[in-house]
Design a protein around this motif. Structure first.
Motif, PDB file in Angstrom:
ATOM      1  N   UNK A 132       0.795  -1.239   0.000  1.00 17.24           N
ATOM      2  CA  UNK A 132       0.000   0.000   0.000  1.00 17.24           C
ATOM      3  C   UNK A 132       0.821   1.279   0.000  1.00 17.24           C
ATOM      4  N   UNK A 133       2.129   1.184   0.126  1.00 14.83           N
ATOM      5  CA  UNK A 133       2.928   2.413   0.189  1.00 14.83           C
ATOM      6  C   UNK A 133       4.250   2.204  -0.558  1.00 14.83           C
ATOM      7  N   UNK A 134       4.159   1.724  -1.782  1.00 18.51           N
ATOM      8  CA  UNK A 134       5.353   1.497  -2.580  1.00 18.51           C
ATOM      9  C   UNK A 134       5.934   2.833  -3.022  1.00 18.51           C
ATOM     10  N   UNK A 135       7.219   3.007  -2.798  1.00 21.88           N
ATOM     11  CA  UNK A 135       7.945   4.190  -3.259  1.00 21.88           C
ATOM     12  C   UNK A 135       9.434   3.855  -3.247  1.00 21.88           C
ATOM     13  N   UNK A 136      10.254   4.592  -3.994  1.00 19.14           N
ATOM     14  CA  UNK A 136      11.684   4.255  -4.086  1.00 19.14           C
ATOM     15  C   UNK A 136      12.388   4.206  -2.742  1.00 19.14           C
ATOM     16  N   UNK A 137      11.976   5.048  -1.798  1.00 18.94           N
ATOM     17  CA  UNK A 137      12.631   5.061  -0.486  1.00 18.94           C
ATOM     18  C   UNK A 137      12.394   3.773   0.287  1.00 18.94           C
ATOM     19  N   UNK A 138      11.371   3.019  -0.083  1.00 13.13           N
ATOM     20  CA  UNK A 138      11.064   1.765   0.605  1.00 13.13           C
ATOM     21  C   UNK A 138      11.672   0.547  -0.083  1.00 13.13           C
ATOM     22  N   UNK A 139      12.506   0.798  -1.082  1.00  7.71           N
ATOM     23  CA  UNK A 139      13.196  -0.292  -1.777  1.00  7.71           C
ATOM     24  C   UNK A 139      14.691  -0.099  -1.547  1.00  7.71           C
ATOM     25  N   UNK A 140      15.261  -0.961  -0.741  1.00  7.42           N
ATOM     26  CA  UNK A 140      16.635  -0.808  -0.266  1.00  7.42           C
ATOM     27  C   UNK A 140      17.558  -1.849  -0.907  1.00  7.42           C
ATOM     28  N   UNK A 141      18.863  -1.638  -0.715  1.00  7.05           N
ATOM     29  CA  UNK A 141      19.871  -2.589  -1.174  1.00  7.05           C
ATOM     30  C   UNK A 141      20.741  -3.006   0.001  1.00  7.05           C
ATOM     31  N   UNK A 142      21.085  -4.307   0.044  1.00  8.57           N
ATOM     32  CA  UNK A 142      22.015  -4.766   1.070  1.00  8.57           C
ATOM     33  C   UNK A 142      23.443  -4.660   0.551  1.00  8.57           C
ATOM     34  N   UNK A 143      24.419  -5.154   1.352  1.00 11.68           N
ATOM     35  CA  UNK A 143      25.817  -4.988   0.993  1.00 11.68           C
ATOM     36  C   UNK A 143      26.228  -5.807  -0.222  1.00 11.68           C
ATOM     37  N   UNK A 144      25.390  -6.750  -0.624  1.00 10.49           N
ATOM     38  CA  UNK A 144      25.685  -7.572  -1.791  1.00 10.49           C
ATOM     39  C   UNK A 144      24.931  -7.112  -3.037  1.00 10.49           C
ATOM     40  N   UNK A 145      24.202  -6.000  -2.931  1.00 11.50           N
ATOM     41  CA  UNK A 145      23.450  -5.492  -4.066  1.00 11.50           C
ATOM     42  C   UNK A 145      22.074  -6.102  -4.224  1.00 11.50           C
ATOM     43  N   UNK A 146      21.638  -6.919  -3.271  1.00 11.90           N
ATOM     44  CA  UNK A 146      20.305  -7.525  -3.353  1.00 11.90           C
ATOM     45  C   UNK A 146      19.242  -6.502  -2.974  1.00 11.90           C
ATOM     46  N   UNK A 147      18.116  -6.531  -3.692  1.00 15.12           N
ATOM     47  CA  UNK A 147      17.042  -5.580  -3.439  1.00 15.12           C
ATOM     48  C   UNK A 147      16.172  -6.075  -2.297  1.00 15.12           C
ATOM     49  N   UNK A 148      15.744  -5.126  -1.432  1.00 11.99           N
ATOM     50  CA  UNK A 148      14.944  -5.451  -0.247  1.00 11.99           C
ATOM     51  C   UNK A 148      13.767  -4.484  -0.146  1.00 11.99           C
ATOM     52  N   UNK A 149      12.577  -5.029   0.089  1.00  6.15           N
ATOM     53  CA  UNK A 149      11.376  -4.210   0.249  1.00  6.15           C
ATOM     54  C   UNK A 149      11.179  -3.922   1.733  1.00  6.15           C
ATOM     55  N   UNK A 150      10.978  -2.664   2.060  1.00 10.16           N
ATOM     56  CA  UNK A 150      10.834  -2.260   3.464  1.00 10.16           C
ATOM     57  C   UNK A 150       9.456  -1.669   3.712  1.00 10.16           C
ATOM     58  N   UNK A 151       9.127  -1.507   4.996  1.00  7.12           N
ATOM     59  CA  UNK A 151       7.916  -0.804   5.456  1.00  7.12           C
ATOM     60  C   UNK A 151       6.626  -1.419   4.931  1.00  7.12           C
ATOM     61  N   UNK A 152       6.507  -2.707   5.034  1.00  3.91           N
ATOM     62  CA  UNK A 152       5.269  -3.365   4.611  1.00  3.91           C
ATOM     63  C   UNK A 152       4.117  -3.008   5.537  1.00  3.91           C
ATOM     64  N   UNK A 153       3.114  -2.377   4.967  1.00  2.00           N
ATOM     65  CA  UNK A 153       1.864  -2.178   5.679  1.00  2.00           C
ATOM     66  C   UNK A 153       1.931  -1.273   6.878  1.00  2.00           C
ATOM     67  N   UNK A 154       3.081  -0.653   7.164  1.00  2.00           N
ATOM     68  CA  UNK A 154       3.157   0.237   8.324  1.00  2.00           C
ATOM     69  C   UNK A 154       2.732   1.623   7.864  1.00  2.00           C
ATOM     70  N   UNK A 155       1.429   1.827   7.813  1.00  2.00           N
ATOM     71  CA  UNK A 155       0.882   3.122   7.383  1.00  2.00           C
ATOM     72  C   UNK A 155      -0.283   3.467   8.286  1.00  2.00           C
ATOM     73  N   UNK A 156      -0.016   3.446   9.575  1.00  2.00           N
ATOM     74  CA  UNK A 156      -1.094   3.612  10.551  1.00  2.00           C
ATOM     75  C   UNK A 156      -1.274   5.046  10.999  1.00  2.00           C
ATOM     76  N   UNK A 157      -0.240   5.841  10.906  1.00  2.00           N
ATOM     77  CA  UNK A 157      -0.355   7.249  11.266  1.00  2.00           C
ATOM     78  C   UNK A 157      -0.089   8.080  10.028  1.00  2.00           C
ATOM     79  N   UNK A 158      -0.474   9.329  10.060  1.00  2.00           N
ATOM     80  CA  UNK A 158      -0.540  10.066   8.804  1.00  2.00           C
ATOM     81  C   UNK A 158       0.403  11.237   8.767  1.00  2.00           C
ATOM     82  N   UNK A 159       0.909  11.470   7.589  1.00  2.00           N
ATOM     83  CA  UNK A 159       1.515  12.731   7.237  1.00  2.00           C
ATOM     84  C   UNK A 159       0.587  13.370   6.230  1.00  2.00           C
ATOM     85  N   UNK A 160       1.029  14.407   5.651  1.00  2.00           N
ATOM     86  CA  UNK A 160       0.170  15.140   4.714  1.00  2.00           C
ATOM     87  C   UNK A 160      -0.253  14.266   3.551  1.00  2.00           C
TER      88      UNK A 160
END
Length: 350
Positions: A132-160
């Motif tokens: 529900x909150x896919x964006x480039x900042x939530x797609x990370x890389x580890x030390x071996x260059x593997x792609x990692x998806x972060x922040x799954x479903x943690x959208x309980x409080x709001x910003x603008x």
């Protein structure tokens, strides 16, 4: 830095420094004392003051995410709350960048990155979890260059750009599906839309839709036609069209289907390696450190061996003073015999 820094205390963790901040959270580099390791500690701050069940909902979602064991998903180490308004979770500390630093130069590498993302999302969807909150900042890389998806479903409080009070708009504006923008039912196909928006941005260097304000961007997701890709990357257009279809029924119906389409792309762009393969400097540094440590470890041993060899050689060359004396009386008699004979001739007996 935030006001949290002056008083925040998380039992079992020693906060080292702040490494990120958003409208709903602050991320710290912290030391987990029980396991003696560095972690990223994300402290959530409820923005909607009258939402009394925010802590419970956060814990429930975090427990689901903690069960997502997959190579392309950032796992959660720990989750909890310090008080009614301070929620946190700990995750691996990944310090090798996110997709915002990914430079597209090579189709094969982009296919590899997108394939990893499809596999991670497909696993989550199979567990009933929609990001529900896919964006480039939530797609990370580890030390071996593997792609990692972060922040799954943690959208309980709001910003603008996260929530409205009653009809919740969950997601980041530039990657928001039309149904999210309209506060309609959201399922795995919304993640497919979001991933398509990210793919478009990687290929072109700009968001799929942009406007002077958030409302304009949201309306573009709902009404504006899908933009055409430049000719250089036009071989990706069919995938973009199916990911960004306004109706979920016209999109790829699963991440597996999207992955198959991506793997079927014939690579045409090859201008060198992209950011994902730049893990080799870390491997080189590790190898160099190993060599240095080995030299440091074995150098005293080699010095001792050389010292022992010198002592041994010196001992072999030194005369042995403990040997038995040689009986040389016969030789001495042989040497004195001519002298005695000469004395006899010179002094004859009377």
């Amino acid at each position: 830095m935030t006001s949290l820094d002056n008083h925040i205390r998380i039992p079992g963790y020693r906060i080292i420094r702040q490494i990120g901040e958003g409208g709903m959270s602050v991320v710290y580099l912290a030391y987990q004392e029980s396991l003696k390791r560095e972690v990223a500690l994300k402290i959530m701050r409820p923005v909607i003051a009258d939402e009394s069940n925010v802590v419970k909902r956060f814990k429930q979602e975090a427990e689901i995410i903690a069960k997502l064991y997959h190579p392309n998903i950032v796992s959660i180490y720990d989750v909890g709350s310090v008080d009614e308004n301070t929620l946190f979770y700990a995750m691996p500390y990944l310090q090798h960048g996110d997709l915002t630093g990914f430079a597209y130069h090579n189709d094969e590498e982009l296919i590899a990155v997108m394939t990893g993302l499809c596999q991670g999302f497909a696993y989550a969807h199979a567990q009933g979890v929609v990001h529900r909150d896919i964006k480039p900042e939530n797609i990370l890389f580890d030390q071996f260059g593997n792609v990692k998806i972060a922040d799954f479903g943690i959208a309980l409080s709001s910003g603008r750009r996260r929530f409205t009070k009653d009809q919740r708009i969950v997601g980041s504006i530039h990657y928001l599906s039309p149904e999210q923008a309209r506060s309609k039912h959201v399922d795995a196909r919304s993640d497919i839309y979001g991933l398509g928006a990210i793919l478009y941005e990687v290929l072109t260097g700009k968001p799929v839709f942009d406007a002077a304000d958030d409302l304009g961007v949201m309306m573009a997701h709902v009404d504006s036609p899908i933009p055409r890709l430049p000719s250089r990357v036009a071989h990706w257009q069919d995938i973009i069209d199916r990911c960004l279809a306004k109706s979920p029924n016209q999109r790829f119906q699963s991440m597996q289907a999207l992955q198959q389409a991506i793997e079927a792309v014939t690579p045409k762009v090859n201008q060198g390696r992209v950011r994902r393969l730049k893990a080799w400097p870390y491997l080189l540094v590790s190898l160099l450190m190993l060599v240095i440590m080995s030299a440091w470890w074995f150098w005293p041993v080699e010095q001792d061996r050389n010292a022992d060899l010198v002592i041994q050689q010196s001992a072999e060359q030194k005369p042995d003073t403990h040997k038995q004396p040689v009986d040389d009386s016969a030789g001495q008699q042989a040497q004195t015999a001519p002298i005695q004979a000469l004395d006899a001739v010179s002094n004859p007996e009377p």
